[in-house]
Write a protein that holds these residues in place. Structure first.
Motif, short mmCIF file in Angstrom:
data_model
loop_
_atom_site.label_atom_id
_atom_site.label_comp_id
_atom_site.label_asym_id
_atom_site.label_seq_id
_atom_site.Cartn_x
_atom_site.Cartn_y
_atom_site.Cartn_z
N ASN A 185 23.12 13.28 -20.80
CA ASN A 185 22.29 13.72 -21.95
C ASN A 185 21.47 14.97 -21.63
O ASN A 185 20.43 15.19 -22.24
N GLU A 186 21.90 15.78 -20.68
CA GLU A 186 21.18 16.99 -20.29
C GLU A 186 21.76 18.24 -20.93
O GLU A 186 21.06 19.22 -21.10
N PHE A 187 23.03 18.22 -21.26
CA PHE A 187 23.71 19.42 -21.72
C PHE A 187 23.93 19.36 -23.23
O PHE A 187 24.46 18.38 -23.75
N ARG A 188 23.54 20.42 -23.92
CA ARG A 188 23.64 20.46 -25.39
C ARG A 188 24.54 21.60 -25.88
O ARG A 188 24.56 21.91 -27.06
N GLY A 189 25.27 22.22 -24.97
CA GLY A 189 26.15 23.32 -25.36
C GLY A 189 27.56 22.86 -25.64
O GLY A 189 27.80 21.70 -25.98
N SER A 190 28.50 23.78 -25.49
CA SER A 190 29.91 23.50 -25.70
C SER A 190 30.64 23.47 -24.37
O SER A 190 30.08 23.85 -23.34
N TYR A 191 31.87 23.03 -24.40
CA TYR A 191 32.66 22.90 -23.17
C TYR A 191 33.90 23.79 -23.20
O TYR A 191 34.35 24.22 -24.26
N ILE A 220 30.06 11.08 -9.11
CA ILE A 220 28.65 11.39 -8.86
C ILE A 220 27.79 10.61 -9.84
O ILE A 220 28.10 10.51 -11.02
N ASP A 221 26.69 10.04 -9.33
CA ASP A 221 25.81 9.27 -10.20
C ASP A 221 25.12 10.19 -11.21
O ASP A 221 24.97 11.39 -10.99
N GLU A 222 24.71 9.62 -12.34
CA GLU A 222 24.15 10.39 -13.45
C GLU A 222 22.87 11.12 -13.06
O GLU A 222 22.64 12.25 -13.49
N ALA A 223 22.03 10.50 -12.24
CA ALA A 223 20.76 11.12 -11.85
C ALA A 223 21.01 12.39 -11.03
O ALA A 223 20.37 13.43 -11.27
N THR A 224 21.95 12.33 -10.09
CA THR A 224 22.26 13.50 -9.26
C THR A 224 22.83 14.62 -10.12
O THR A 224 22.44 15.79 -9.99
N LEU A 225 23.75 14.27 -11.02
CA LEU A 225 24.37 15.27 -11.88
C LEU A 225 23.34 15.88 -12.84
O LEU A 225 23.34 17.08 -13.10
#
Length: 201
Positions: free
Chosen positions: A99-105, A186-191
């Protein structure tokens, strides 16, 4: 060895071709399926058929989707001027969970790997350049979120070099992710922290 069931052996043979599934695991899976209700097995079979018949790639970002364009590309809440470049569709799912990224892929569909005979023309780098160079949706930042291994680093360097003439800001997710680790493990917190601490390439 005398086989009691050719049908069971055929199922074991096909299941053992799946990644991470050896012959013993395939036997356990096949025996488990034999014990299941017919409806459950038919639902699994239909889900597998649907994977091949209904799944397609988004014409914009190239992630796996049922509908084209995908829900992320259709969303009015996403920033179209920020592109996150990933290797495979599974990486989109991993990043979305933070839930950190709000852009496009932009899904490359692989990485440059000379040992595997995969060059820049074998993945979707041309399509990335076309998106960055498009006048309809100007891109201000490209975030490189490739696996931190030799192939990921080589691909990141190549993309950075190819995008330099366009004056777009190229960043990468922050280091701290162990070398040789794939994003899906990779765990969510690290990512999440890696995205917050990204820096200029």
């Amino acid at each position: 060895m005398q086989l009691t069931s050719e049908t069971l052996e055929r199922a074991v043979e096909h299941l053992s071709k799946l990644p991470g599934v050896g012959r013993k695991s395939a036997q356990r899976l096949a025996m488990h399926l034999v014990k299941q209700d017919k409806d459950q097995v038919l639902q699994l079979a239909q889900a597998l058929i649907d994977l091949k018949q209904k799944i397609r790639y988004c014409s914009s970002c190239f992630t796996i989707t049922d509908d084209d364009p995908c829900p992320i590309c259709r969303s009015a809440k996403r920033q179209r001027n920020v592109l996150c470049v990933v290797e495979e569709s599974r990486d989109v799912y991993v990043i979305e969970k933070t839930n950190e990224f709000r852009g496009s892929y932009h899904v490359l569909g692989g990485v440059i790997s000379p040992l595997d005979d995969v060059g820049p023309d074998d993945i979707r780098i041309k399509e990335l350049i076309a998106r960055v160079n498009s006048n309809s949706e100007p891109v201000s930042e490209v975030i490189l979120a490739l696996n931190p291994d030799a192939e990921g680093e080589a691909t990141s360097f190549y993309i950075h070099k190819m995008l330099s003439p366009f004056g777009v800001k190229v960043t990468r997710i922050a280091h701290g992710i162990p070398m040789g680790t794939e994003l899906e493990f990779i765990d969510e917190a690290t990512l999440s922290k890696a995205f917050i601490g990204r820096n200029i390439f």
